[in-house]
Design a protein around this motif. Structure first.
Motif, PDB file in Angstrom:
ATOM      1  N   VAL A  33       0.849  -1.193   0.000  1.00  4.99           N
ATOM      2  CA  VAL A  33       0.000   0.000   0.000  1.00  4.99           C
ATOM      3  C   VAL A  33       0.886   1.246   0.000  1.00  4.99           C
ATOM      4  O   VAL A  33       1.783   1.379   0.824  1.00  4.99           O
ATOM      5  CB  VAL A  33      -0.950   0.013   1.219  1.00  4.99           C
ATOM      6  N   GLU A  34       0.581   2.156  -0.941  1.00  3.19           N
ATOM      7  CA  GLU A  34       1.301   3.417  -1.028  1.00  3.19           C
ATOM      8  C   GLU A  34       0.527   4.516  -0.316  1.00  3.19           C
ATOM      9  O   GLU A  34      -0.674   4.388  -0.071  1.00  3.19           O
ATOM     10  CB  GLU A  34       1.536   3.781  -2.499  1.00  3.19           C
ATOM     11  N   ARG A  35       1.209   5.603   0.006  1.00  5.30           N
ATOM     12  CA  ARG A  35       0.619   6.654   0.844  1.00  5.30           C
ATOM     13  C   ARG A  35      -0.626   7.295   0.256  1.00  5.30           C
ATOM     14  O   ARG A  35      -1.487   7.766   0.984  1.00  5.30           O
ATOM     15  CB  ARG A  35       1.662   7.706   1.209  1.00  5.30           C
ATOM     16  N   ASP A  36      -0.755   7.350  -1.078  1.00  6.69           N
ATOM     17  CA  ASP A  36      -1.912   7.988  -1.702  1.00  6.69           C
ATOM     18  C   ASP A  36      -3.013   7.005  -2.085  1.00  6.69           C
ATOM     19  O   ASP A  36      -3.987   7.399  -2.726  1.00  6.69           O
ATOM     20  CB  ASP A  36      -1.472   8.762  -2.951  1.00  6.69           C
ATOM     21  N   ASP A  37      -2.883   5.751  -1.723  1.00  7.50           N
ATOM     22  CA  ASP A  37      -3.880   4.748  -2.110  1.00  7.50           C
ATOM     23  C   ASP A  37      -5.203   4.974  -1.393  1.00  7.50           C
ATOM     24  O   ASP A  37      -5.233   5.425  -0.241  1.00  7.50           O
ATOM     25  CB  ASP A  37      -3.376   3.327  -1.826  1.00  7.50           C
ATOM     26  N   GLU A  38      -6.255   4.633  -2.109  1.00  4.73           N
ATOM     27  CA  GLU A  38      -7.613   4.759  -1.584  1.00  4.73           C
ATOM     28  C   GLU A  38      -8.319   3.414  -1.708  1.00  4.73           C
ATOM     29  O   GLU A  38      -7.824   2.505  -2.374  1.00  4.73           O
ATOM     30  CB  GLU A  38      -8.370   5.829  -2.380  1.00  4.73           C
ATOM     31  N   VAL A  39      -9.501   3.313  -1.112  1.00  7.25           N
ATOM     32  CA  VAL A  39     -10.279   2.080  -1.177  1.00  7.25           C
ATOM     33  C   VAL A  39     -10.591   1.723  -2.626  1.00  7.25           C
ATOM     34  O   VAL A  39     -10.615   0.542  -2.992  1.00  7.25           O
ATOM     35  CB  VAL A  39     -11.561   2.194  -0.324  1.00  7.25           C
ATOM     36  N   ALA A  40     -10.776   2.729  -3.472  1.00 13.83           N
ATOM     37  CA  ALA A  40     -11.053   2.472  -4.889  1.00 13.83           C
ATOM     38  C   ALA A  40      -9.900   1.718  -5.554  1.00 13.83           C
ATOM     39  O   ALA A  40     -10.132   0.870  -6.427  1.00 13.83           O
ATOM     40  CB  ALA A  40     -11.323   3.782  -5.623  1.00 13.83           C
ATOM     41  N   ASP A  41      -8.668   1.994  -5.144  1.00 14.08           N
ATOM     42  CA  ASP A  41      -7.513   1.270  -5.677  1.00 14.08           C
ATOM     43  C   ASP A  41      -7.593  -0.203  -5.289  1.00 14.08           C
ATOM     44  O   ASP A  41      -7.331  -1.096  -6.108  1.00 14.08           O
ATOM     45  CB  ASP A  41      -6.200   1.868  -5.159  1.00 14.08           C
ATOM     46  N   ALA A  42      -7.955  -0.448  -4.042  1.00 12.11           N
ATOM     47  CA  ALA A  42      -8.090  -1.829  -3.567  1.00 12.11           C
ATOM     48  C   ALA A  42      -9.183  -2.559  -4.337  1.00 12.11           C
ATOM     49  O   ALA A  42      -9.004  -3.704  -4.759  1.00 12.11           O
ATOM     50  CB  ALA A  42      -8.390  -1.838  -2.066  1.00 12.11           C
ATOM     51  N   ALA A  43     -10.304  -1.898  -4.561  1.00 17.18           N
ATOM     52  CA  ALA A  43     -11.422  -2.510  -5.292  1.00 17.18           C
ATOM     53  C   ALA A  43     -11.024  -2.820  -6.729  1.00 17.18           C
ATOM     54  O   ALA A  43     -11.330  -3.905  -7.248  1.00 17.18           O
ATOM     55  CB  ALA A  43     -12.637  -1.590  -5.252  1.00 17.18           C
ATOM     56  N   GLN A  44     -10.342  -1.882  -7.366  1.00 15.29           N
ATOM     57  CA  GLN A  44      -9.910  -2.074  -8.755  1.00 15.29           C
ATOM     58  C   GLN A  44      -8.992  -3.288  -8.872  1.00 15.29           C
ATOM     59  O   GLN A  44      -9.172  -4.145  -9.745  1.00 15.29           O
ATOM     60  CB  GLN A  44      -9.186  -0.826  -9.252  1.00 15.29           C
ATOM     61  N   LEU A  45      -8.009  -3.372  -7.991  1.00 12.67           N
ATOM     62  CA  LEU A  45      -7.046  -4.466  -8.097  1.00 12.67           C
ATOM     63  C   LEU A  45      -7.645  -5.798  -7.663  1.00 12.67           C
ATOM     64  O   LEU A  45      -7.311  -6.843  -8.239  1.00 12.67           O
ATOM     65  CB  LEU A  45      -5.784  -4.146  -7.307  1.00 12.67           C
ATOM     66  N   LEU A  46      -8.522  -5.802  -6.679  1.00 15.39           N
ATOM     67  CA  LEU A  46      -9.178  -7.052  -6.289  1.00 15.39           C
ATOM     68  C   LEU A  46      -9.979  -7.602  -7.464  1.00 15.39           C
ATOM     69  O   LEU A  46      -9.922  -8.808  -7.752  1.00 15.39           O
ATOM     70  CB  LEU A  46     -10.081  -6.839  -5.079  1.00 15.39           C
ATOM     71  N   ASN A  47     -10.698  -6.743  -8.151  1.00 13.14           N
ATOM     72  CA  ASN A  47     -11.461  -7.163  -9.318  1.00 13.14           C
ATOM     73  C   ASN A  47     -10.545  -7.789 -10.370  1.00 13.14           C
ATOM     74  O   ASN A  47     -10.842  -8.833 -10.941  1.00 13.14           O
ATOM     75  CB  ASN A  47     -12.225  -5.970  -9.909  1.00 13.14           C
ATOM     76  N   LYS A  48      -9.411  -7.151 -10.600  1.00 12.96           N
ATOM     77  CA  LYS A  48      -8.445  -7.663 -11.578  1.00 12.96           C
ATOM     78  C   LYS A  48      -7.894  -9.023 -11.148  1.00 12.96           C
ATOM     79  O   LYS A  48      -7.831  -9.954 -11.956  1.00 12.96           O
ATOM     80  CB  LYS A  48      -7.311  -6.653 -11.744  1.00 12.96           C
ATOM     81  N   VAL A  49      -7.516  -9.149  -9.894  1.00 11.29           N
ATOM     82  CA  VAL A  49      -6.968 -10.411  -9.382  1.00 11.29           C
ATOM     83  C   VAL A  49      -7.973 -11.548  -9.547  1.00 11.29           C
ATOM     84  O   VAL A  49      -7.618 -12.643  -9.985  1.00 11.29           O
ATOM     85  CB  VAL A  49      -6.546 -10.267  -7.897  1.00 11.29           C
ATOM     86  N   CYS A  50      -9.211 -11.298  -9.199  1.00 10.96           N
ATOM     87  CA  CYS A  50     -10.238 -12.352  -9.243  1.00 10.96           C
ATOM     88  C   CYS A  50     -10.642 -12.733 -10.659  1.00 10.96           C
ATOM     89  O   CYS A  50     -11.087 -13.865 -10.890  1.00 10.96           O
ATOM     90  CB  CYS A  50     -11.471 -11.911  -8.455  1.00 10.96           C
ATOM     91  N   ARG A  51     -10.481 -11.820 -11.604  1.00  5.79           N
ATOM     92  CA  ARG A  51     -10.933 -12.069 -12.974  1.00  5.79           C
ATOM     93  C   ARG A  51      -9.799 -12.378 -13.953  1.00  5.79           C
ATOM     94  O   ARG A  51     -10.057 -12.746 -15.100  1.00  5.79           O
ATOM     95  CB  ARG A  51     -11.728 -10.862 -13.465  1.00  5.79           C
ATOM     96  N   TYR A  52      -8.555 -12.260 -13.497  1.00  3.67           N
ATOM     97  CA  TYR A  52      -7.404 -12.470 -14.376  1.00  3.67           C
ATOM     98  C   TYR A  52      -7.310 -13.946 -14.740  1.00  3.67           C
ATOM     99  O   TYR A  52      -7.295 -14.815 -13.877  1.00  3.67           O
ATOM    100  CB  TYR A  52      -6.122 -11.989 -13.684  1.00  3.67           C
ATOM    101  N   ARG A  53      -7.221 -14.228 -16.029  1.00  2.00           N
ATOM    102  CA  ARG A  53      -7.286 -15.610 -16.503  1.00  2.00           C
ATOM    103  C   ARG A  53      -5.896 -16.241 -16.522  1.00  2.00           C
ATOM    104  O   ARG A  53      -5.171 -16.143 -17.519  1.00  2.00           O
ATOM    105  CB  ARG A  53      -7.955 -15.647 -17.870  1.00  2.00           C
ATOM    106  N   ILE A  54      -5.555 -16.914 -15.422  1.00  2.00           N
ATOM    107  CA  ILE A  54      -4.228 -17.514 -15.293  1.00  2.00           C
ATOM    108  C   ILE A  54      -4.280 -19.004 -14.963  1.00  2.00           C
ATOM    109  O   ILE A  54      -3.239 -19.628 -14.767  1.00  2.00           O
ATOM    110  CB  ILE A  54      -3.384 -16.783 -14.225  1.00  2.00           C
ATOM    111  N   PHE A  55      -5.474 -19.577 -14.930  1.00  2.00           N
ATOM    112  CA  PHE A  55      -5.609 -21.003 -14.631  1.00  2.00           C
ATOM    113  C   PHE A  55      -5.934 -21.753 -15.917  1.00  2.00           C
ATOM    114  O   PHE A  55      -6.650 -21.237 -16.786  1.00  2.00           O
ATOM    115  CB  PHE A  55      -6.693 -21.229 -13.571  1.00  2.00           C
ATOM    116  N   PRO A  56      -5.423 -22.977 -16.060  1.00  2.00           N
ATOM    117  CA  PRO A  56      -5.615 -23.711 -17.306  1.00  2.00           C
ATOM    118  C   PRO A  56      -7.046 -24.213 -17.502  1.00  2.00           C
ATOM    119  O   PRO A  56      -7.704 -24.640 -16.557  1.00  2.00           O
ATOM    120  CB  PRO A  56      -4.643 -24.885 -17.184  1.00  2.00           C
TER     121      PRO A  56
END
Length: 149
Positions: A33-56
């Motif tokens: 977490v960086e000093r200027d991060d907000e909850v919106a940053d967390a939401a954006q990246l969580l969405n990306k992590v959960c939807r990123y297609r990396i499983f066969p």
């Protein structure tokens, strides 16, 4: 915010010899977490992590997401991800969040993750943690939240 994800067959976090978080197939996410991060940053990246297609898929092609496979997610705070490393021989942490802000954003990330259908485990914020994993692949990706220019 920076998140390093690793596709794992299993992973766990221990603090003082006690396991505080453990998953089987899924993603280990190391979160800085960086000093200027907000909850919106967390939401954006969580969405990306959960939807990123990396499983066969059935053909062995990386085409399925954590959501698709109903995998597990282990979130571990790691402030060293936000270190400045371009100059000198010692990392700088001036871009890192204060401990209070870092914990607030990390806790909000965890709350958002717990609202998904996934099994969520965490490390312990600010603790000296021992993280063990079986990296599947290995498959590792780096994400950063979008910042206005």
């Amino acid at each position: 915010m920076k998140i390093l994800i690793q596709r794992v067959k299993q992973a766990q976090v221990d603090v003082n010899g006690e396991t505080v978080g453990k998953i089987n197939q899924g993603i280990l996410a190391l979160v800085g977490v960086e000093r200027d991060d907000e909850v919106a940053d967390a939401a954006q990246l969580l969405n990306k992590v959960c939807r990123y297609r990396i499983f066969p898929d059935a053909a062995g092609k990386m085409n399925l997401s954590l959501n698709d496979i109903k995998g597990e997610l282990l979130l571990v705070s790691q402030f060293t991800l936000v270190a400045e490393t371009k100059k000198g021989n010692r990392p700088g942490f001036s871009r890192g969040a204060s401990p209070a802000h870092g914990q607030f954003i990390f806790d909000e990330l965890v709350k958002l993750a717990q609202q998904t259908d996934l099994s969520i485990q965490t490390g312990q914020f600010g603790a000296d943690m021992q993280v063990s994993l079986v990296n599947d692949g290995p498959v590792t990706f780096w994400f950063e939240s979008k910042k206005p220019q």
